[in-house]
Design a protein around this motif. Structure first.
Motif, PDB file in Angstrom:
ATOM      1  N   ASP A  30       1.131  -1.407  -0.119  1.00 38.01           N
ATOM      2  CA  ASP A  30       0.044  -0.064  -0.596  1.00 38.01           C
ATOM      3  C   ASP A  30       0.828   1.022   0.045  1.00 38.01           C
ATOM      4  OD1 ASP A  30       0.164   1.036   2.928  1.00 38.01           O
ATOM      5  OD2 ASP A  30      -0.610  -0.685   3.288  1.00 38.01           O
ATOM      6  N   GLY A  31       0.129   2.358  -0.109  1.00 41.11           N
ATOM      7  CA  GLY A  31       0.411   3.715  -0.326  1.00 41.11           C
ATOM      8  C   GLY A  31       1.979   4.355   1.070  1.00 41.11           C
ATOM      9  N   ASN A  32       1.414   3.209   1.931  1.00 38.20           N
ATOM     10  CA  ASN A  32       2.400   3.778   3.449  1.00 38.20           C
ATOM     11  C   ASN A  32       3.160   2.765   3.937  1.00 38.20           C
ATOM     12  OD1 ASN A  32       0.545   6.055   4.405  1.00 38.20           O
ATOM     13  ND2 ASN A  32      -1.140   4.660   4.721  1.00 38.20           N
ATOM     14  N   PHE A  33       3.260   2.054   2.519  1.00 42.45           N
ATOM     15  CA  PHE A  33       4.630   0.719   3.073  1.00 42.45           C
ATOM     16  C   PHE A  33       6.076   1.319   2.514  1.00 42.45           C
ATOM     17  CE2 PHE A  33       7.160  -3.301   1.737  1.00 42.45           C
ATOM     18  CZ  PHE A  33       7.166  -3.798   3.187  1.00 42.45           C
ATOM     19  N   LEU A  73      -0.773 -11.807   5.530  1.00 42.91           N
ATOM     20  CA  LEU A  73      -1.095 -10.471   5.580  1.00 42.91           C
ATOM     21  C   LEU A  73      -0.668  -9.920   6.722  1.00 42.91           C
ATOM     22  CD1 LEU A  73      -5.137 -10.531   4.846  1.00 42.91           C
ATOM     23  CD2 LEU A  73      -3.529  -9.629   3.644  1.00 42.91           C
ATOM     24  N   MET A  74      -0.522  -8.377   6.687  1.00 42.27           N
ATOM     25  CA  MET A  74       0.032  -7.948   7.813  1.00 42.27           C
ATOM     26  C   MET A  74      -0.726  -7.416   9.110  1.00 42.27           C
ATOM     27  SD  MET A  74       1.959  -3.907   8.253  1.00 42.27           S
ATOM     28  CE  MET A  74       2.856  -4.203   6.539  1.00 42.27           C
ATOM     29  N   MET A 106      -1.858 -14.484   8.333  1.00 44.01           N
ATOM     30  CA  MET A 106      -1.592 -13.441   8.785  1.00 44.01           C
ATOM     31  C   MET A 106      -0.549 -13.607   9.839  1.00 44.01           C
ATOM     32  SD  MET A 106      -3.898 -11.424   8.603  1.00 44.01           S
ATOM     33  CE  MET A 106      -5.814 -10.999   9.003  1.00 44.01           C
ATOM     34  N   ILE A 107       0.888 -11.818   9.486  1.00 45.41           N
ATOM     35  CA  ILE A 107       1.375 -12.066  11.129  1.00 45.41           C
ATOM     36  C   ILE A 107       1.757 -10.818  11.279  1.00 45.41           C
ATOM     37  CG2 ILE A 107       2.936 -13.971   9.741  1.00 45.41           C
ATOM     38  CD1 ILE A 107       4.628 -11.477   7.724  1.00 45.41           C
ATOM     39  N   ASP A 108       2.497 -10.197  11.975  1.00 49.69           N
ATOM     40  CA  ASP A 108       2.909  -8.762  12.802  1.00 49.69           C
ATOM     41  C   ASP A 108       3.295  -8.095  12.104  1.00 49.69           C
ATOM     42  OD1 ASP A 108       5.360  -8.192  14.142  1.00 49.69           O
ATOM     43  OD2 ASP A 108       4.671 -10.783  14.159  1.00 49.69           O
ATOM     44  N   ARG A 109       3.275  -6.297  12.093  1.00 51.38           N
ATOM     45  CA  ARG A 109       4.260  -5.998  11.177  1.00 51.38           C
ATOM     46  C   ARG A 109       4.902  -5.855  10.751  1.00 51.38           C
ATOM     47  NH1 ARG A 109       5.601   0.351  12.589  1.00 51.38           N
ATOM     48  NH2 ARG A 109       4.771  -0.643  14.520  1.00 51.38           N
ATOM     49  N   PHE A 110       6.008  -5.888  11.749  1.00 56.41           N
ATOM     50  CA  PHE A 110       7.531  -6.190  12.095  1.00 56.41           C
ATOM     51  C   PHE A 110       7.651  -7.139  11.437  1.00 56.41           C
ATOM     52  CE2 PHE A 110       7.058  -2.744  14.883  1.00 56.41           C
ATOM     53  CZ  PHE A 110       7.535  -1.704  14.485  1.00 56.41           C
ATOM     54  N   SER A 111       7.480  -8.422  11.640  1.00 58.31           N
ATOM     55  CA  SER A 111       7.580  -9.717  10.934  1.00 58.31           C
ATOM     56  C   SER A 111       7.650  -9.294   9.663  1.00 58.31           C
ATOM     57  CB  SER A 111       6.887 -10.480  11.244  1.00 58.31           C
ATOM     58  OG  SER A 111       6.924 -11.623  12.413  1.00 58.31           O
ATOM     59  N   PHE A 112       6.350  -8.816   8.761  1.00 56.00           N
ATOM     60  CA  PHE A 112       5.757  -8.625   7.593  1.00 56.00           C
ATOM     61  C   PHE A 112       6.593  -7.535   6.650  1.00 56.00           C
ATOM     62  CE2 PHE A 112       4.183  -6.631   3.766  1.00 56.00           C
ATOM     63  CZ  PHE A 112       3.404  -7.738   3.435  1.00 56.00           C
ATOM     64  N   TYR A 131      -3.465  -0.942   6.339  1.00 59.11           N
ATOM     65  CA  TYR A 131      -3.305  -2.419   6.063  1.00 59.11           C
ATOM     66  C   TYR A 131      -3.722  -3.192   4.927  1.00 59.11           C
ATOM     67  CZ  TYR A 131      -2.129  -2.323  11.149  1.00 59.11           C
ATOM     68  OH  TYR A 131      -1.726  -1.026  12.697  1.00 59.11           O
ATOM     69  N   ALA A 132      -3.367  -2.825   4.393  1.00 55.55           N
ATOM     70  CA  ALA A 132      -3.935  -3.672   2.162  1.00 55.55           C
ATOM     71  C   ALA A 132      -2.731  -4.116   2.358  1.00 55.55           C
ATOM     72  CB  ALA A 132      -3.798  -2.290   1.382  1.00 55.55           C
ATOM     73  N   ASN A 133      -1.581  -4.206   2.850  1.00 50.48           N
ATOM     74  CA  ASN A 133      -0.300  -5.007   2.138  1.00 50.48           C
ATOM     75  C   ASN A 133      -0.388  -6.738   2.085  1.00 50.48           C
ATOM     76  OD1 ASN A 133       1.226  -2.563   2.933  1.00 50.48           O
ATOM     77  ND2 ASN A 133       1.363  -2.701   4.972  1.00 50.48           N
TER      78      ASN A 133
END
Length: 142
Positions: A30-33, A73-74, A106-112, A131-133
């Motif tokens: 997504d645009g924030n990644f 997904l994140m 699903m995995i947490d943000r930092f693992s993603f 959270y669209a990644n």
């Protein structure tokens, strides 16, 4: 122009999808990644939504049938709200394109973020949903 190729897929993205082999992964970001700082290979798809790209990619790209969850997904961080509506779109698109229910991990943000650094490529989109990644694992054509 080529017949049967969704026009949303750029020549650079088609090249990446073709180069990828069984088990390779690609991020639709997504645009924030932080795409540029996490990509071994970066493809720009500014102005395009992830659902539109996902539909087009899954027209050509087989998901890995040898793993339980070929899509990741994140997960939403605690305190950031509930499940993003866009996830339902991803599930519907994947089920439709694969012709069967697809299980999503699903995995947490930092693992993603760490996993994204190891993927074959990252596609930076204009997706505005939070959270669209999504990570896709490539399968084989039988």
């Amino acid at each position: 122009m080529l017949k049967g190729i969704p026009p949303i897929l750029s020549p650079d993205l088609l090249k990446i999808l073709t180069e990828m082999g069984h088990g390779d992964e690609i991020v639709l970001a997504d645009g924030n990644f932080p795409a540029a700082s996490h990509a071994q290979r970066l493809i720009r798809a500014d102005g395009h939504s992830i659902p539109d790209l996902l539909k087009a990619i899954l027209t050509l790209f087989p998901l890995d049938s040898y793993v339980e969850q070929p899509i990741t997904l994140m997960a939403v961080e605690p305190g950031d709200g509930g499940e993003p509506v866009i996830w339902q779109q991803y599930q519907q698109i994947a089920n439709e394109k694969e012709g069967k229910p697809i299980s999503i991990d699903m995995i947490d943000r930092f693992s993603f973020y760490e996993r994204a650094k190891e993927t074959y490529a990252v596609v930076a989109t204009g997706e505005r949903a939070l959270y669209a990644n999504v990570i896709l694992k490539k399968g084989v054509i039988g």
